[in-house]
Design an enzyme around this catalytic site. Sequence first.
Site, PDB file in Angstrom:
ATOM      1  N   CYS A 150       1.668  -7.584   5.520  1.00 14.63           N
ATOM      2  CA  CYS A 150       1.690  -8.444   6.707  1.00 14.63           C
ATOM      3  C   CYS A 150       0.700  -9.779   6.698  1.00 14.63           C
ATOM      4  CB  CYS A 150       1.318  -7.669   8.095  1.00 14.63           C
ATOM      5  SG  CYS A 150      -0.284  -6.944   7.996  1.00 14.63           S
ATOM      6  N   ALA A 175      -2.903  -8.708   6.394  1.00 16.16           N
ATOM      7  CA  ALA A 175      -3.313  -8.041   4.995  1.00 16.16           C
ATOM      8  C   ALA A 175      -3.538  -9.122   4.058  1.00 16.16           C
ATOM      9  CB  ALA A 175      -2.022  -7.115   4.539  1.00 16.16           C
TER      10      ALA A 175
HETATM   11  C1  HCA Z   1      -1.527  -6.086   0.441  1.00 15.59           C
HETATM   12  C2  HCA Z   1      -2.510  -5.524  -0.405  1.00 15.59           C
HETATM   13  C3  HCA Z   1      -1.884  -4.993  -1.619  1.00 15.59           C
HETATM   14  C4  HCA Z   1      -0.980  -3.475  -1.478  1.00 15.59           C
HETATM   15  C5  HCA Z   1      -0.805  -2.733  -2.533  1.00 15.59           C
HETATM   16  C6  HCA Z   1       0.204  -1.872  -2.735  1.00 15.59           C
HETATM   17  C7  HCA Z   1      -2.779  -4.561  -2.635  1.00 15.59           C
HETATM   18  O1  HCA Z   1      -0.569  -6.466   0.274  1.00 15.59           O
HETATM   19  O2  HCA Z   1      -1.743  -5.706   1.827  1.00 15.59           O
HETATM   20  O3  HCA Z   1       1.306  -1.757  -1.955  1.00 15.59           O
HETATM   21  O4  HCA Z   1       0.106  -0.741  -3.537  1.00 15.59           O
HETATM   22  O5  HCA Z   1      -2.711  -5.323  -3.885  1.00 15.59           O
HETATM   23  O6  HCA Z   1      -3.827  -3.755  -2.481  1.00 15.59           O
HETATM   24  O7  HCA Z   1      -0.987  -5.795  -2.222  1.00 15.59           O
END
Ligand code: HCA
Length: 543
Positions: free
Chosen positions: A65, A68
């Site tokens: 989102c 994030a």
């Molecule tokens: C994000 C962070 C994320 C999630 C990673 C995942 C990251 O998009 O909120 O789905 O394992 O790199 O920590 O992309």
Amino acid sequence: DSEVAVTSESLRDDLLDAYPKKTRRKREKQVVVNHKQADESGLVSLPVIGANTRTIPGVITQRGCSYAGCKGVILGPTRDIVNITHGPIGCGFYSWLTRRNQTLAPTDEHDNFMPYCFSTDMQDENIIFGGEKKLAKAIEEAYELFKPKAIAVFSTCPVGLIGDDVHQVAAEMKEKLGINVFGFSCEGYKGVSQSAGHHIANNQIFKHVVGEDDTKRGKWSINLLGEYNIGGDAFLIEDLLQRCGIDLVATFSGNSTYDQFANSHMAQLNCVMCHRSINYVADMMEKKYGPPWIKVNFIGAKATAKSLRKIAEYFDDQELTEKVEAVISEEYPAVFEAQKTYKPRCEGKRAMLFVGGSRAHHYQELFAELGMKTIAAGYEFAHRDDYEGRDVLPDIKVDADSRNIEELHVDADPDHYRGDDRAKAIERERAGYKFKEYDGLMADMPEKALVIDDINHHESEELIRRMKPDLFCAGIKEKYAVQKMGVPCKQLHSYDYGGPYAGFQGAINFYKEIDRMVNAKVWSMIQPPWSDQADQNAPSSSS
Ligand code: HCA
Ligand code: CFN
């Protein structure tokens, strides 16, 4: 090659056939066979891919989102800003260090607040009567306890729904406390993915921090934009730059400090690594302060050498060129040694990469160094320019859902595609050429490979069942579902527990890790869900 060619076309049809009509119409724009066509003059054009559009309700997407993208991605890796999540506790907790962004221990000059998770922990009462007072109190409390240089406030979904004014509270607290306090309207529901949050973060950092400190910098000064020190990547890049004598003013935002951002406009050049998340800062800095930007990529040994040389070329200085060449020659022998060991073990293996907004492209370089082939790839939330390179039409569709964030659609600005070889590009534009110099993911992928934007669970399962790749790269939500299908899954977000993978040393770490994963015997012992023929719900293997 023909094996991929046949499979890609029919596989695409099968992926789409499972959908109801309306869903199919949407998804067929985002599931593309990478068919590149050359015209008489040899200029190549790429297929058009749909990107940066709303995910279809009901599918299992990989996306995150806006909150994030703003709090977790852009501001999270800065060590001495106190980042307060205004919202329910889960939003703060689940965005707290899960990304594995690393930093240094605190010093007298620079704190490190990353080991803390700050949140207003909104309750029912705040939803009904408003949360502004609680937020002001939280800012004051954080100030009393930690005496930071700056405090940033991040809005979660309920904050936008109940109408708390985080900017007003931030302005009042800035006045009261005498430190920099600023807010972000990065409510999770804004836009269609984390990408909206990147832009919101970039705008506010530029407005509230960049330009605060005019201290002059030495020769060969650069910023590194879009490197977030996941698994320690930035530490390795910092070391290389330092040995070359390059003055790194600021990194946005791996292992960074508030003071670095404040002084960043004094750098002579911006080097953009993850274009998707930070191109806005590069553009705004160029317009307001002048430093131009070039693209770099420190993922892959070859790409690292190329990027260092590109920086040296920009400064056009014999001394710098010599230093860069010396560093490359110091680093490369170990890389060759490692390639000799690991390439024969990995050569010919097939990978699929579905991640984020830049790594699905950048990591293809590392796989190529191992002799591995990327047979399908795509981004979660990238825009068309990340797929197709700079020669894309403006993406200006502003629908009802995004009308409040019209400014997010900066792709409409043709200047946006400047960057590399600017002078050459402008010259060609004047001469009436349409640019055909692609630098996106699709140009680098094999002919007829599948390129899929915002892939969902149904599609990845079908890809794995039909093509049985040797490795699937994605994130934590996908990892164990994929491994239960008998295919190893490397997380290209957090690097699982590994890394760093950037630079020369990082490339060696990556070769070792991939060899370990693709050559482990355990995968052939796993029975994928569809192997149970008695299960009526299993997809049929003959379709
Ligand atoms: C994000 C962070 C994320 C999630 C990673 C995942 C990251 O998009 O909120 O789905 O394992 O790199 O920590 O992309
Ligand atoms: S570190 Fe970056 S490199 S910033 Fe971006 S687009 Fe995410 S958090 Mo996950 S790993 Fe990923 Fe990229 Fe740029 Fe990371 S590929 S999805 S928002 N990303």
